[in-house]
Design an enzyme around this catalytic site. Structure first.
Site, PDB file in Angstrom:
ATOM      1  N   TRP A  99       0.840  -1.211   0.000  1.00 54.58           N
ATOM      2  CA  TRP A  99       0.000   0.000   0.000  1.00 54.58           C
ATOM      3  C   TRP A  99       0.867   1.249   0.000  1.00 54.58           C
ATOM      4  CZ3 TRP A  99      -4.316  -1.283  -1.835  1.00 54.58           C
ATOM      5  CH2 TRP A  99      -4.944  -2.480  -1.472  1.00 54.58           C
ATOM      6  N   ASP A 166      -1.669   6.753   6.190  1.00 52.92           N
ATOM      7  CA  ASP A 166      -2.687   5.784   5.800  1.00 52.92           C
ATOM      8  C   ASP A 166      -2.889   4.883   7.018  1.00 52.92           C
ATOM      9  OD1 ASP A 166      -4.199   3.702   4.841  1.00 52.92           O
ATOM     10  OD2 ASP A 166      -2.857   3.176   3.188  1.00 52.92           O
ATOM     11  N   LYS A 190     -11.874  -2.045   7.238  1.00 53.19           N
ATOM     12  CA  LYS A 190     -11.133  -2.878   8.186  1.00 53.19           C
ATOM     13  C   LYS A 190     -11.591  -2.666   9.629  1.00 53.19           C
ATOM     14  CE  LYS A 190      -8.151  -3.387   4.560  1.00 53.19           C
ATOM     15  NZ  LYS A 190      -7.606  -2.498   3.538  1.00 53.19           N
TER      16      LYS A 190
HETATM   17  C1  LIG Z   1      -7.000  -2.074   2.411  1.00 54.77           C
HETATM   18  C2  LIG Z   1      -5.976  -1.024   2.419  1.00 54.77           C
HETATM   19  C3  LIG Z   1      -5.916  -0.036   1.426  1.00 54.77           C
HETATM   20  C4  LIG Z   1      -6.821  -0.026   0.226  1.00 54.77           C
HETATM   21  O1  LIG Z   1      -8.083   0.414   0.548  1.00 54.77           O
HETATM   22  P1  LIG Z   1      -9.203   0.629  -0.574  1.00 54.77           P
HETATM   23  O2  LIG Z   1     -10.308   1.222   0.223  1.00 54.77           O
HETATM   24  O3  LIG Z   1      -9.512  -0.714  -1.146  1.00 54.77           O
HETATM   25  O4  LIG Z   1      -8.671   1.553  -1.596  1.00 54.77           O
HETATM   26  C5  LIG Z   1      -4.958   0.950   1.541  1.00 54.77           C
HETATM   27  N1  LIG Z   1      -4.097   0.973   2.563  1.00 54.77           N
HETATM   28  C6  LIG Z   1      -4.123   0.030   3.530  1.00 54.77           C
HETATM   29  C7  LIG Z   1      -3.149   0.114   4.660  1.00 54.77           C
HETATM   30  C8  LIG Z   1      -5.057  -0.986   3.485  1.00 54.77           C
HETATM   31  O5  LIG Z   1      -5.087  -1.917   4.448  1.00 54.77           O
END
Ligand SMILES: *Cc1c(COP(=O)(O)O)cnc(C)c1O
Length: 355
Positions: A99, A166, A190
């Site tokens: 990511w 993030d 999540k």
């Molecule tokens: C799941 C995840 C993403 C991607 O998220 P989307 O909503 O599918 O774009 C980005 N960063 C992390 C750390 C993730 O766990």
């Protein structure tokens, strides 16, 4: 048989969230209408949005000068929205996984990107520590939890430039010093709600300093000024998010949740370290409390498929590791009860006895 949901994302939600969302799909806030068919500008839904934003602020102790928004596009959209709004000349990034590297790729479209450190050469099994962030960076971007590789930054780094994070897979799992950050973003699927909404916590005076023009929908200011109602928000995920936030408050807030997360992860890592069949893939000091990655020891490698089906027969769902790590990954998000972790541990012990 009871199912234990270890999926990495979308992932387990609290029963409270699912029950209340299901009830609102039938009859939303006593309106006699489904949540799915009411105007997002109805007073009942505006109240949901307002309360959800207020609860994010309350739970994370967001200080004055920051706004909370709910937007579409997933965390992946934030990979471009962040540099679009904040990167004037140069930004620094920490490369800790898939990511993070996707975020880096997007940032490069907007200016100079300094990748201050990377653990790619070790298949992202650790979080780099000794790096210097250039002081002329507009921001320093981190991925606090690396969902795929099972590593996590357990503290907010001390650097001389504002942070952007993030936090998709560990938001609300530990207290955060918001004042260190210009932007925190997290896809909902999540630790918060069904997929379809992303929250961003934005320091408002960090905006407005780039020279380029920003498309309306990609401009944080648009969503801040319109209270996340510039366009139709994803009403169901926002409603679910509010239920999860209420549930978090009921549990005792973030410190209580963190305590439970530490307990759950310690139980499972202790078993991985003890069990002769398995070992963890992340270095111990950087182990994630959210995503626990483990593989079979070399001499038992041929038992992998057998363990997978044995675990499935015990109700363990979603423990297959990501293809870039292999083996197994058990995701222990906030909504995961300790009983499910204990059930997985019992399964591992039982399998060990048979071999
Ligand atoms: C799941 C995840 C993403 C991607 O998220 P989307 O909503 O599918 O774009 C980005 N960063 C992390 C750390 C993730 O766990």
């Amino acid at each position: 048989m009871k199912k234990h949901n270890f999926y990495a994302g979308p992932s387990i939600l609290s029963e409270y969230t699912i029950k209340n969302t299901a009830a609102a799909v039938e009859n939303f806030a006593g309106t006699g209408l489904s949540l799915l068919e009411v105007s997002h500008r109805s007073k009942e839904f505006v109240a949901v949005m307002d309360e959800a934003q207020a609860l994010v602020k309350e739970l994370l102790e967001v200080p004055a000068g920051y706004e909370v928004i709910f937007v579409g596009g997933g965390a992946s959209m934030q990979f471009c929205m962040v540099p679009f709004n904040l990167l004037n000349k140069k930004a620094s990034y920490l490369d800790t996984g898939t990511w993070a590297s996707k975020a880096i790729k997007e940032a490069k479209l907007f200016g100079e990107v300094d990748v201050v450190a990377s653990s790619k050469e070790a298949n992202y099994t650790y979080i780099p520590k000794n790096y210097t962030v250039p002081e002329d960076s507009d921001y320093f971007h981190i991925t606090t939890n690396n969902t795929i590789y099972g590593t996590e930054l357990h503290n907010d780094p001390d650097v001389k430039v504002p942070l952007v994070a993030d936090m998709s897979s560990d938001i609300f799992s530990r207290p955060v010093d918001i004042t260190k950050y210009n932007i925190i973003y997290a896809g909902a699927q999540k630790n918060l709600a069904p997929a379809g909404v992303t929250i961003a916590i934005v320091r408002t005076d960090a905006l407005g300093h780039v020279d380029r023009s920003i498309p309306t929908m990609l401009n944080y200011k648009t969503h801040i000024e319109k209270g996340s109602m510039f366009n139709t928000p994803p009403v169901l995920p926002v409603y679910s998010a509010l239920q999860t936030l209420k549930y978090y408050k009921e549990l005792g807030g973030i410190p209580a949740i963190q305590k439970k997360n530490i307990e759950k992860a310690s139980l499972l890592y202790d078993e991985i370290d003890r069990n002769k069949l398995f070992h963890g893939t992340a270095v111990p000091e950087d182990r994630s409390l959210m995503n626990v990655c483990f593989v079979m020891n070399e001499e038992y490698k041929d038992l992998e498929a057998e363990f997978a089906s044995f675990a499935a027969s015990k109700g363990m769902i979603g423990i297959k590791g990501h293809r870039s790590v292999g083996g197994f990954r058990a995701s222990l998000y906030n909504a995961m009860p300790v009983e499910s972790v204990k059930a997985l541990i019992d399964t591992m012990k039982e399998f060990e006895k048979e071999h």
